[in-house]
Design an enzyme around this catalytic site. Structure first.
Site, PDB file in Angstrom:
ATOM      1  CB  CYS A   8      10.593 -65.697   7.150  1.00  0.00           C
ATOM      2  SG  CYS A   8       9.196 -66.323   7.957  1.00  0.00           S
ATOM      3  CG  HIS A  54      10.627 -62.564   3.832  1.00  0.00           C
ATOM      4  ND1 HIS A  54       8.932 -63.558   3.972  1.00  0.00           N
ATOM      5  CD2 HIS A  54       9.720 -62.511   5.328  1.00  0.00           C
ATOM      6  CE1 HIS A  54       8.707 -64.175   4.129  1.00  0.00           C
ATOM      7  NE2 HIS A  54       8.897 -63.567   5.395  1.00  0.00           N
ATOM      8  CG  ASN A  67       5.285 -64.971   5.787  1.00  0.00           C
ATOM      9  OD1 ASN A  67       6.067 -65.585   5.443  1.00  0.00           O
ATOM     10  ND2 ASN A  67       5.782 -64.284   7.432  1.00  0.00           N
TER      11      ASN A  67
HETATM   12  O1  UT7 Z   1       8.431 -63.479   8.573  1.00  0.00           O
HETATM   13  C1  UT7 Z   1       8.044 -63.038   9.406  1.00  0.00           C
HETATM   14  C2  UT7 Z   1       6.986 -63.243  10.378  1.00  0.00           C
HETATM   15  N1  UT7 Z   1       5.901 -62.214  11.022  1.00  0.00           N
HETATM   16  C3  UT7 Z   1       5.918 -60.700  10.714  1.00  0.00           C
HETATM   17  O2  UT7 Z   1       6.430 -60.832   9.685  1.00  0.00           O
HETATM   18  C4  UT7 Z   1       5.149 -59.725  11.378  1.00  0.00           C
HETATM   19  C5  UT7 Z   1       5.160 -58.428  10.978  1.00  0.00           C
HETATM   20  N2  UT7 Z   1       3.885 -57.928  12.056  1.00  0.00           N
HETATM   21  C6  UT7 Z   1       3.094 -57.571  11.863  1.00  0.00           C
HETATM   22  O3  UT7 Z   1       2.726 -58.111   9.960  1.00  0.00           O
HETATM   23  C7  UT7 Z   1       2.208 -56.865  12.371  1.00  0.00           C
HETATM   24  O4  UT7 Z   1       1.937 -56.828  13.378  1.00  0.00           O
HETATM   25  C8  UT7 Z   1       0.940 -58.127  12.348  1.00  0.00           C
HETATM   26  C9  UT7 Z   1      -0.438 -57.594  11.080  1.00  0.00           C
HETATM   27  C10 UT7 Z   1       0.705 -58.912  13.451  1.00  0.00           C
HETATM   28  C11 UT7 Z   1      -0.504 -56.820  13.981  1.00  0.00           C
HETATM   29  O5  UT7 Z   1      -0.456 -56.225  12.932  1.00  0.00           O
HETATM   30  P1  UT7 Z   1      -0.331 -54.509  13.798  1.00  0.00           P
HETATM   31  O6  UT7 Z   1      -0.941 -53.125  13.231  1.00  0.00           O
HETATM   32  O7  UT7 Z   1       0.743 -54.369  14.299  1.00  0.00           O
HETATM   33  O8  UT7 Z   1      -1.992 -54.801  14.525  1.00  0.00           O
HETATM   34  P2  UT7 Z   1      -1.330 -55.425  16.651  1.00  0.00           P
HETATM   35  O9  UT7 Z   1      -0.785 -56.561  17.158  1.00  0.00           O
HETATM   36  O10 UT7 Z   1      -0.379 -53.531  17.593  1.00  0.00           O
HETATM   37  O11 UT7 Z   1      -3.398 -55.066  17.109  1.00  0.00           O
HETATM   38  C12 UT7 Z   1      -3.210 -53.526  16.959  1.00  0.00           C
HETATM   39  C13 UT7 Z   1      -5.216 -54.058  17.211  1.00  0.00           C
HETATM   40  C14 UT7 Z   1      -5.378 -54.429  18.562  1.00  0.00           C
HETATM   41  O12 UT7 Z   1      -6.405 -54.702  19.247  1.00  0.00           O
HETATM   42  P3  UT7 Z   1      -6.386 -53.046  20.338  1.00  0.00           P
HETATM   43  O13 UT7 Z   1      -5.383 -53.576  21.546  1.00  0.00           O
HETATM   44  O14 UT7 Z   1      -5.430 -51.919  19.782  1.00  0.00           O
HETATM   45  O15 UT7 Z   1      -7.712 -52.999  20.644  1.00  0.00           O
HETATM   46  C15 UT7 Z   1      -5.553 -56.222  18.320  1.00  0.00           C
HETATM   47  O16 UT7 Z   1      -5.727 -57.094  19.198  1.00  0.00           O
HETATM   48  O17 UT7 Z   1      -5.535 -54.778  16.483  1.00  0.00           O
HETATM   49  C16 UT7 Z   1      -6.099 -55.865  17.191  1.00  0.00           C
HETATM   50  N3  UT7 Z   1      -5.590 -57.739  15.921  1.00  0.00           N
HETATM   51  C17 UT7 Z   1      -6.242 -57.300  15.595  1.00  0.00           C
HETATM   52  N4  UT7 Z   1      -7.998 -57.019  14.735  1.00  0.00           N
HETATM   53  C18 UT7 Z   1      -8.471 -57.916  13.644  1.00  0.00           C
HETATM   54  C19 UT7 Z   1      -5.077 -57.922  15.956  1.00  0.00           C
HETATM   55  N5  UT7 Z   1      -4.740 -58.865  15.140  1.00  0.00           N
HETATM   56  C20 UT7 Z   1      -6.569 -58.830  14.718  1.00  0.00           C
HETATM   57  C21 UT7 Z   1      -6.649 -59.557  13.776  1.00  0.00           C
HETATM   58  N6  UT7 Z   1      -7.917 -59.028  13.623  1.00  0.00           N
HETATM   59  N7  UT7 Z   1      -6.416 -60.414  13.065  1.00  0.00           N
END
Ligand code: UT7
Length: 317
Positions: free
Chosen positions: A112, A238, A268
């Site tokens: 990225c 980005h 993204n």
């Molecule tokens: O170019 C670089 C590319 N990558 C990035 O920039 C990624 C950077 N990171 C992020 O954008 C975020 O970490 C994500 C959007 C990927 C995830 O968001 P988060 O706020 O960090 O969520 P999390 O992984 O801490 O998950 C929170 C909850 C979890 O459930 P529990 O364990 O709290 O019950 C996940 O299982 O949200 C759940 N979850 C979802 N729920 C609905 C994770 N993905 C999803 C989803 N829909 N798509």
């Protein structure tokens, strides 16, 4: 001293749009969750378009904008981490498609951060007289590497391309800062054709990495330029997650209104996000001659970087 100036921009996106609602049918997620946690509403996904066809389309638009003929280009860099074909490189295929017969051409893979690595590579070539006019393209079709059953990653990515034409010029200010920290397991893919092709991502680690490196890169660029953050007219980050842009703005104490955002419509697009944003901003008349622009990115590698420069003076084309 010789440096570079952007004299034209272009972009290209696949025609098919996938909304959050559509993703609700594929994985356990909701439009509300995706919007709240990422700011994304929809993304473009390739149905036949490739890294090369999209890059060629964006390149033609950027050339037209810059008022340059393809034969005048002597360097083509394509930043990509999602090439469908390994050899020849995408840049050589773009060269053939647009007819830039006098260019040398190669790909840059810094995920990225790739567009910023390529742009600063162009600066190094043009600064040292190895080239005069370059096409720099960030082109990705990540949808082919995304596991559409993994809700943790598939909601984030989209396909798209942005391109700029840069020319060698005298005394235009250009400040660069790039970095890499070799870490294999945070964000990786074996690539097209591999059994391990799907993108694996530790989202929280990437998030933390971005907040650690991006504000620091911004401060480094300001220090190099001897400028204050208030003097920067636009921060073009980005587009990975709206919450990352928000947090970086807060850390830097710059208003969010100075941070251009279009993640709602594209998700993204990896190396595509920054040049797509520049093209849209130019198209909308948001970029005025003499304004200071700071571009900042981060990605797999892990890599990060930025560029700080003044927008083109139309007369200078
Ligand atoms: O170019 C670089 C590319 N990558 C990035 O920039 C990624 C950077 N990171 C992020 O954008 C975020 O970490 C994500 C959007 C990927 C995830 O968001 P988060 O706020 O960090 O969520 P999390 O992984 O801490 O998950 C929170 C909850 C979890 O459930 P529990 O364990 O709290 O019950 C996940 O299982 O949200 C759940 N979850 C979802 N729920 C609905 C994770 N993905 C999803 C989803 N829909 N798509």
């Amino acid at each position: 001293m010789r440096t570079i100036r952007i004299t034209g921009t272009g972009s290209a996106l696949p025609g098919r749009i996938v909304t959050n609602k559509e993703l609700e049918q594929m994985v356990e997620t909701s439009d509300e969750w995706i919007r709240e946690r990422t700011g994304i509403g929809e993304r473009h996904v390739s149905v036949g378009e490739t890294v090369v066809t999209l890059a060629s389309e964006a390149a033609r638009k950027a050339l037209e904008q810059a008022g340059k003929r393809a034969e005048e280009i002597d360097l083509i860099l394509v930043a990509t981490c999602s090439p469908e074909q390994y050899l020849p490189c995408c840049a050589c295929q773009v060269q053939a498609a647009v007819g830039a017969v006098n260019a040398l051409a190669f790909d840059v893979n810094a995920a990225c951060s790739g567009f910023l690595f390529a742009l600063n590579t162009a600066d190094a070539y043009l600064r040292t007289g190895l080239a005069e006019n370059a096409l720099v393209i960030g082109s990705e079709v990540l949808s082919k590497l995304v596991d559409w059953t993994d809700r943790g990653s598939c909601i984030l990515f989209g396909d798209g391309v942005g391109a700029v034409v840069v020319k060698s010029t005298q005394d235009a200010p250009w400040y660069a800062h790039l970095g890499a920290r070799g870490e294999r397991d945070i964000l990786w893919s074996g690539g097209m054709g591999s059994e391990e092709r799907y993108l694996h991502m530790n989202g929280q680690e990437v998030f933390k990495f971005a907040l650690e490196t991006v504000p620091q890169a911004a401060r480094t660029l300001l220090a190099k330029a001897g400028m204050e953050k208030e003097q920067v007219d636009w921060y073009v980050l980005h587009q990975a997650n709206h919450r990352i842009v928000e947090s970086v703005a807060r850390r830097l104490k710059v208003p969010l209104s100075k941070c251009y955002e279009n993640i709602e419509r594209y998700g993204n697009t990896s190396a595509g996000t920054i040049p797509i944003a520049l093209d849209e901003m130019a198209e909308q008349g948001l970029l005025k001659a003499g304004q200071w622009i700071m571009c900042l990115g981060f990605g797999s590698g892990m890599t990060w970087g930025g560029a700080l420069f003044q927008w083109q003076d139309k007369e200078e084309k």
